[in-house]
Write an enzyme that holds these catalytic residues in place. Structure first.
Site, PDB file in Angstrom:
ATOM      1  N   ALA A 169       0.832  -1.208   0.000  1.00 14.98           N
ATOM      2  CA  ALA A 169       0.000   0.000   0.000  1.00 14.98           C
ATOM      3  C   ALA A 169       0.865   1.256   0.000  1.00 14.98           C
ATOM      4  O   ALA A 169       1.974   1.266   0.561  1.00 14.98           O
ATOM      5  CB  ALA A 169      -0.915  -0.009   1.222  1.00 14.98           C
ATOM      6  N   HIS A 170       0.349   2.287  -0.624  1.00 15.08           N
ATOM      7  CA  HIS A 170       0.972   3.614  -0.644  1.00 15.08           C
ATOM      8  C   HIS A 170       2.350   3.597  -1.303  1.00 15.08           C
ATOM      9  O   HIS A 170       3.197   4.416  -0.978  1.00 15.08           O
ATOM     10  CB  HIS A 170       1.056   4.209   0.763  1.00 15.08           C
ATOM     11  CG  HIS A 170      -0.228   4.115   1.519  1.00 15.08           C
ATOM     12  ND1 HIS A 170      -1.364   4.817   1.156  1.00 15.08           N
ATOM     13  CD2 HIS A 170      -0.574   3.348   2.585  1.00 15.08           C
ATOM     14  CE1 HIS A 170      -2.348   4.512   1.987  1.00 15.08           C
ATOM     15  NE2 HIS A 170      -1.905   3.617   2.855  1.00 15.08           N
ATOM     16  N   ARG A 171       2.583   2.635  -2.189  1.00 10.38           N
ATOM     17  CA  ARG A 171       3.859   2.486  -2.897  1.00 10.38           C
ATOM     18  C   ARG A 171       5.030   2.236  -1.952  1.00 10.38           C
ATOM     19  O   ARG A 171       6.174   2.549  -2.242  1.00 10.38           O
ATOM     20  CB  ARG A 171       4.120   3.684  -3.819  1.00 10.38           C
ATOM     21  CG  ARG A 171       2.997   3.867  -4.856  1.00 10.38           C
ATOM     22  CD  ARG A 171       3.321   4.803  -5.979  1.00 10.38           C
ATOM     23  NE  ARG A 171       4.531   4.492  -6.690  1.00 10.38           N
ATOM     24  CZ  ARG A 171       4.676   3.560  -7.642  1.00 10.38           C
ATOM     25  NH1 ARG A 171       3.651   2.811  -7.976  1.00 10.38           N
ATOM     26  NH2 ARG A 171       5.815   3.392  -8.245  1.00 10.38           N
ATOM     27  N   LEU A 172       4.741   1.650  -0.791  1.00  9.90           N
ATOM     28  CA  LEU A 172       5.780   1.281   0.179  1.00  9.90           C
ATOM     29  C   LEU A 172       6.171  -0.173  -0.064  1.00  9.90           C
ATOM     30  O   LEU A 172       6.102  -1.030   0.821  1.00  9.90           O
ATOM     31  CB  LEU A 172       5.270   1.497   1.609  1.00  9.90           C
ATOM     32  CG  LEU A 172       4.773   2.914   1.915  1.00  9.90           C
ATOM     33  CD1 LEU A 172       4.202   2.985   3.320  1.00  9.90           C
ATOM     34  CD2 LEU A 172       5.898   3.922   1.730  1.00  9.90           C
TER      35      LEU A 172
END
Length: 192
Positions: A169-172
């Site tokens: 999620a969230h490009r993490l």
């Protein structure tokens, strides 16, 4: 957490085979020619293990010319439904004639005939020309086995680095990288 990249590949590949609708063994193959011009195309993984990742192709096409000039390649497996990808970088060698013969024998007869009929990557005036050559091969090998063409065989990419990328999620994202050393494999992480 495994420190064996091939065991981790086997696990991810098994999941991809059960979830991907088409060609879970598809991988992008990136090469460069003698002048440094890159090229990428999709090929199918036909074998893998600690000695490398194997695919088969015509030895007279563009990718073969690239690999003859610069025997290094990168592979990319992308499994969208799993939100995962695996990057492989390594050196390239030919498979043995016995390996190529054994795999060629597993291909459908039509695919075997196509390997004889195709001048892969060369200009083709029209589809009818290729279809006529295919029909010629049907007649040539009618009633018998189709041997492997001398210009067709396998390549093995022996990795020096393998990266496992998992979407988060969230490009993490999570990025695990394995690098070959003289003593085996060293594992590390990369920032997303």
């Amino acid at each position: 957490m495994t420190t064996d990249p091939f065991a981790l590949f086997d696990s991810w590949f098994a999941e991809a085979r059960s979830s991907e609708i088409n060609d879970s063994n598809a991988m992008a193959l990136a090469t460069v020619d003698a002048s440094g011009q890159p090229s990428v195309r999709m090929v199918l993984l036909k074998g893998h293990g600690p000695d490398g990742f194997v695919f088969y192709t015509n030895h007279e096409g563009r990718k073969a010319a690239d690999l003859a000039a610069v025997p290094k390649a990168a592979l990319l497996f992308h499994w969208k439904s799993l939100r995962r990808q695996i990057r492989v970088e390594g050196t390239v060698t030919h498979t043995t004639a016995a390996e190529s013969d054994a795999y060629f024998a597993t291909r459908s007869r039509d695919s075997q005939l196509g390997a004889w009929a195709s001048d892969q990557s060369r200009p083709l005036a029209d589809r009818a020309t290729f279809e006529a050559r295919y029909e010629e091969m049907q007649a040539r090998f009618a009633g018998g086995d189709v041997p492997r063409p001398p210009h067709w065989g396998g390549y093995r990419v022996t990795p020096h680095a393998i990266e496992f990328w998992q979407d988060r999620a969230h490009r993490l994202h999570e990025r695990r990288v394995f690098t070959r050393t003289a003593d085996g494999w060293r594992e590390g992480l990369l920032y997303p």
